[in-house]
Design a protein around this motif. Structure first.
Motif, short mmCIF file in Angstrom:
data_model
loop_
_atom_site.label_atom_id
_atom_site.label_comp_id
_atom_site.label_asym_id
_atom_site.label_seq_id
_atom_site.Cartn_x
_atom_site.Cartn_y
_atom_site.Cartn_z
N LEU A 176 0.85 -1.18 0.00
CA LEU A 176 0.00 0.00 0.00
C LEU A 176 0.89 1.24 0.00
O LEU A 176 1.83 1.33 0.79
N ILE A 177 0.61 2.18 -0.91
CA ILE A 177 1.40 3.40 -1.04
C ILE A 177 0.45 4.58 -0.88
O ILE A 177 -0.49 4.73 -1.67
N ASP A 178 0.68 5.41 0.12
CA ASP A 178 -0.24 6.51 0.43
C ASP A 178 0.43 7.85 0.16
O ASP A 178 1.58 8.07 0.53
N ALA A 179 -0.32 8.76 -0.50
CA ALA A 179 0.19 10.11 -0.78
C ALA A 179 -0.70 11.17 -0.13
O ALA A 179 -0.63 12.34 -0.49
N GLY A 180 -1.52 10.77 0.84
CA GLY A 180 -2.41 11.72 1.49
C GLY A 180 -1.69 12.78 2.31
O GLY A 180 -2.28 13.79 2.67
N SER A 181 -0.41 12.55 2.60
CA SER A 181 0.38 13.52 3.38
C SER A 181 1.53 14.07 2.55
O SER A 181 2.56 14.49 3.10
N LEU A 182 1.36 14.10 1.24
CA LEU A 182 2.49 14.42 0.35
C LEU A 182 3.08 15.80 0.65
O LEU A 182 4.30 15.97 0.65
N ASP A 183 2.23 16.78 0.90
CA ASP A 183 2.71 18.15 1.11
C ASP A 183 2.46 18.67 2.52
O ASP A 183 2.42 19.88 2.73
N VAL A 184 2.28 17.76 3.46
CA VAL A 184 2.12 18.17 4.86
C VAL A 184 3.04 17.32 5.73
O VAL A 184 3.54 16.28 5.30
N THR A 185 3.25 17.77 6.95
CA THR A 185 4.07 17.02 7.89
C THR A 185 3.36 15.76 8.34
O THR A 185 2.20 15.81 8.78
N VAL A 186 4.01 14.62 8.21
CA VAL A 186 3.43 13.35 8.64
C VAL A 186 3.40 13.31 10.18
O VAL A 186 4.42 13.54 10.83
N THR A 187 2.22 13.01 10.73
CA THR A 187 2.05 12.90 12.18
C THR A 187 1.66 11.47 12.54
O THR A 187 1.42 10.63 11.66
N VAL A 188 1.55 11.22 13.84
CA VAL A 188 1.13 9.89 14.30
C VAL A 188 -0.26 9.56 13.77
O VAL A 188 -0.52 8.41 13.40
N ASP A 189 -1.15 10.55 13.68
CA ASP A 189 -2.49 10.29 13.16
C ASP A 189 -2.43 9.77 11.72
O ASP A 189 -3.22 8.89 11.34
N ASP A 190 -1.53 10.31 10.92
CA ASP A 190 -1.37 9.82 9.54
C ASP A 190 -0.90 8.37 9.53
O ASP A 190 -1.36 7.56 8.72
N ILE A 191 0.02 8.05 10.43
CA ILE A 191 0.53 6.68 10.50
C ILE A 191 -0.59 5.72 10.90
O ILE A 191 -0.74 4.64 10.31
N VAL A 192 -1.39 6.10 11.88
CA VAL A 192 -2.51 5.26 12.31
C VAL A 192 -3.50 5.06 11.16
O VAL A 192 -3.97 3.94 10.92
#
Length: 245
Positions: free
Chosen positions: A51-67
């Motif tokens: 699975l390859i995710d680009a939902g955080s491409l231009d924002v800082t990746v946070t724990v919520d993104d990882i979850v």
């Protein structure tokens, strides 16, 4: 920087998919409905689902993104970790939070970040560990040189648990934090200390729990080149390297 719209995210993932297919035609792809997330299927000698995710491409990746991405990986049924493969990839152009990096490794995800190194050339930053030192609580039992040797041999499988027996970080995750330490694209040596909560236990596979309250890592950071001549093909190179080694 203006945040890209979902259509631009999907266009980015389309480019990653094309690059992976050009490299190896065993891949088939599916875009998850309503999401900027690509599911890659490969069936050769073995079946691999990534699975390859680009939902955080231009924002800082946070724990919520990882979850969020980890939950998607479970829903999709990616083939991860028994062979050491990541369950999913999170693409971002920004430095993630340290807690996100730690959470990614605990959930068997990887955050992918590439940067240009010249005209039509791309690379990624990686820190290579040269030495590690553990701070023990007062009055902790002394370990022999042989015991320390065994611990260091298995250290990349180590996980740290707090006093409530909740995993809070892995040794590999702490090392991964170093990839974003110092300046991008600059060869450098560095040292980083991580404080751990009182009552933390480090579990190395096959070894008894070891009380620790801190970890100091010395490292050498460099930029390694990728084959891709575009951002998307550079990301595809990283994905392929992580999946196949």
């Amino acid at each position: 920087m203006t945040r890209a719209q979902p259509a631009e995210y999907r266009q980015f993932l389309d480019g990653v998919a094309r690059a992976m297919t050009e490299e190896d035609d065993i891949w088939q792809f599916q875009m998850l409905a309503g999401r900027s997330t690509l599911v890659a299927h490969a069936a050769d000698d073995e079946v691999v689902v990534a699975l390859i995710d680009a939902g955080s491409l231009d924002v800082t990746v946070t724990v919520d993104d990882i979850v969020r991405v980890a939950d998607l990986a479970v829903q999709v049924g990616t083939t991860a970790a028994s062979e050491g493969r990541p369950a999913a990839f999170v693409c971002s152009r920004r430095t993630p939070t340290e807690e996100a990096v730690k959470a990614a490794y605990l959930r068997k995800l990887r955050i992918l970040s590439v940067h240009p190194t010249g005209e039509d050339s791309w690379g990624y930053d990686i820190a290579t560990l040269s030495h590690q030192k553990f701070t023990r609580p007062p009055n902790a039992p002394t370990l022999s040189e042989q015991q320390w040797s065994v611990i260091h041999d298995g250290i990349y499988g180590a996980v740290f648990y707090d006093a409530q027996q909740t995993p809070i970080a892995s040794f590999a995750g702490l090392c991964a934090v170093l990839n974003w330490q110092e300046k991008t694209g600059v060869v450098s040596w560095g040292s980083r200390h991580f404080d751990l909560p009182a009552g933390t236990l480090m579990l190395v596979p096959g070894q008894p729990p070891l009380p620790v309250v801190g970890v100091t890592l010395q490292f050498h950071k460099e930029t390694r080149p990728l084959r891709g001549t575009r951002e998307e093909s550079a990301v595809a190179d990283l994905v392929t390297d992580w999946l196949w080694g």
